[in-house]
Every structure is written in C-alpha cells, then in structure tokens.
Write a protein that holds these residues in place. Structure first.
Motif, PDB file in Angstrom:
ATOM      1  N   ALA A  21       0.838  -1.208   0.000  1.00 55.69           N
ATOM      2  CA  ALA A  21       0.000   0.000   0.000  1.00 55.69           C
ATOM      3  C   ALA A  21       0.874   1.259   0.000  1.00 55.69           C
ATOM      4  N   LEU A  22       1.917   1.258   0.824  1.00 57.14           N
ATOM      5  CA  LEU A  22       2.841   2.397   0.854  1.00 57.14           C
ATOM      6  C   LEU A  22       3.536   2.563  -0.496  1.00 57.14           C
ATOM      7  N   GLU A  76       1.274   4.160  -3.036  1.00 55.26           N
ATOM      8  CA  GLU A  76       1.167   5.607  -2.786  1.00 55.26           C
ATOM      9  C   GLU A  76       2.419   6.334  -3.270  1.00 55.26           C
ATOM     10  N   ALA A  77       3.577   5.757  -2.984  1.00 62.53           N
ATOM     11  CA  ALA A  77       4.835   6.364  -3.426  1.00 62.53           C
ATOM     12  C   ALA A  77       4.910   6.393  -4.955  1.00 62.53           C
ATOM     13  N   LYS A  78       4.423   5.344  -5.581  1.00 67.04           N
ATOM     14  CA  LYS A  78       4.440   5.264  -7.041  1.00 67.04           C
ATOM     15  C   LYS A  78       3.543   6.349  -7.645  1.00 67.04           C
ATOM     16  N   LYS A  79       2.388   6.605  -7.006  1.00 64.90           N
ATOM     17  CA  LYS A  79       1.489   7.665  -7.477  1.00 64.90           C
ATOM     18  C   LYS A  79       2.175   9.019  -7.470  1.00 64.90           C
ATOM     19  N   ASN A  80       3.076   9.193  -6.501  1.00 63.41           N
ATOM     20  CA  ASN A  80       3.792  10.459  -6.366  1.00 63.41           C
ATOM     21  C   ASN A  80       5.060  10.494  -7.217  1.00 63.41           C
ATOM     22  N   VAL A 112       9.162   8.227   0.906  1.00 68.00           N
ATOM     23  CA  VAL A 112       8.010   9.111   1.111  1.00 68.00           C
ATOM     24  C   VAL A 112       8.420  10.341   1.916  1.00 68.00           C
ATOM     25  N   THR A 159       8.152  14.065   0.602  1.00 62.07           N
ATOM     26  CA  THR A 159       7.387  15.061   1.350  1.00 62.07           C
ATOM     27  C   THR A 159       8.246  16.285   1.644  1.00 62.07           C
TER      28      THR A 159
END
Length: 194
Positions: A37-38, A41-45, A86, A90
């Motif tokens: 899941a993490l 999310e990182a891939k989306k960013n 991440v 960020t």
C-alpha cells in the motif's frame, strides 16, 4: 509400552512451532500488504521505488516459499525503505512550497535571510537523503514561512481592499477587482498563496 511423556512433549513442541508459524504468517502477510500500500502511494507520487519494490518482491517470494519469519523481516525492510522515500518526497514537496513562500515574501519586500540559509540546509539534507533531518527541517520551515506569509498577505489584501474602495468612491467600476480579491481571500483561507 507407551511413552506418554514423550508423546506429550513432542505434541507440545509441534503445537508451539505451529503457533509460531501462524503468528509469523499473519505478521508477514500484514507487513507485506502494508508495504504494498505504501509502495502504491509512493508510485502515485512518481517516487523512485525500484529498491523498495525489489525488497518487497523478495519478501513475497519468501512468503510463497513458507519462509514467514524471513518474509516478515524483508517486508519490514521494504516498509522502512518506502517510508524513507516518502519522507524525502514530502520534504522536497515542502521545499518547493517554502521557496514559493519566500519568493512571495520577497515580492512584498520582506526578506528573511535566516530562512534562506535554512532552505539551503534543507536542500542539502534532501540531497544526502537524510530523511529525518529533511522532514523535520521542512516542517519547521513551512511553519515559519506560513506564520510570516499569512499575515503579510492578509495586510496586502487589506490595502488592496482600501484601493478598491477608493476607486468605487470615484465611481470607477471595480467589480472585476472585487471578484479577484474575493478569490484571493478564499485562497488565503486555504493557505493557497500562488
């Protein structure tokens, strides 16, 4: 002659081993799912996730081979790697926001050389991949910049409001400027400065 003690001892050991395997299975399964899941999310960013993906795939392979304890260890490594990515992402995102804020402050003739020095320090933390220092300093800088920027923009909007009122007293049409000012007030409430 039956050896009940040996039978009991062997079955007790088998039960403990099975319980331990079940525990590792559940923990590994959960850790792999959390890491996946993490990673998503990182891939989306658009973060670079190659290393973390490799670790996660290794963990999944171990899990499929019933190596639950090793799978758990690898999944935890994957989670740590992803959290590092991440955190750096960020911090870099906050750096961009901080630089925009400092640019706006400069346009308002408010110079903060001490913040500019810290921005350089933040950029160095990001380059050296010191995630904890980068994220901590990014959050500190973001708070500092916003605490200066918010009242400065508010004061600027007040002076703009005053000019618009002066224009209206001269019977000039300032409805377009009033609409823009209204949008600017809403953006200020959302802390959207650019």
């Amino acid at each position: 002659k039956a050896d009940f003690f040996k039978t009991y001892s062997d079955s007790k050991e088998a039960k403990e081993i099975a319980e331990k395997q079940i525990d590792f299975h559940q923990k590994a399964y959960s850790a792999i799912n959390q890491a996946a899941a993490l990673l998503a999310e990182a891939k989306k960013n658009k973060a670079d996730i190659k290393d973390a993906m490799s670790i996660l795939l290794s963990s999944k392979g171990m899990f499929e081979r019933f190596e639950y304890e090793n799978a758990l260890i690898e999944a935890e490594k994957a989670k740590e790697e992803i959290e590092k990515i991440v955190n750096l992402y960020t911090a870099a995102s906050k750096l961009s926001t901080i630089e925009e804020g400092l640019e706006i402050l400069s346009e308002l003739d408010i110079d903060k050389p001490e913040l500019i020095a810290k921005v350089e320090e933040l950029a160095n933390f990001i380059k050296s991949q010191d995630q904890n220092s980068a994220l901590s300093l990014a959050e500190e800088l973001e708070t500092s910049v916003l605490s200066i920027l918010t009242p400065s923009i508010s004061n600027f909007l007040s002076s703009t409001q005053s000019i618009i009122m002066d224009a209206k007293e001269l019977n000039l049409n300032a409805s377009a400027q009033e609409e823009l000012l209204d949008i600017a007030h809403k953006d200020l409430d959302k802390r959207k400065f650019k």
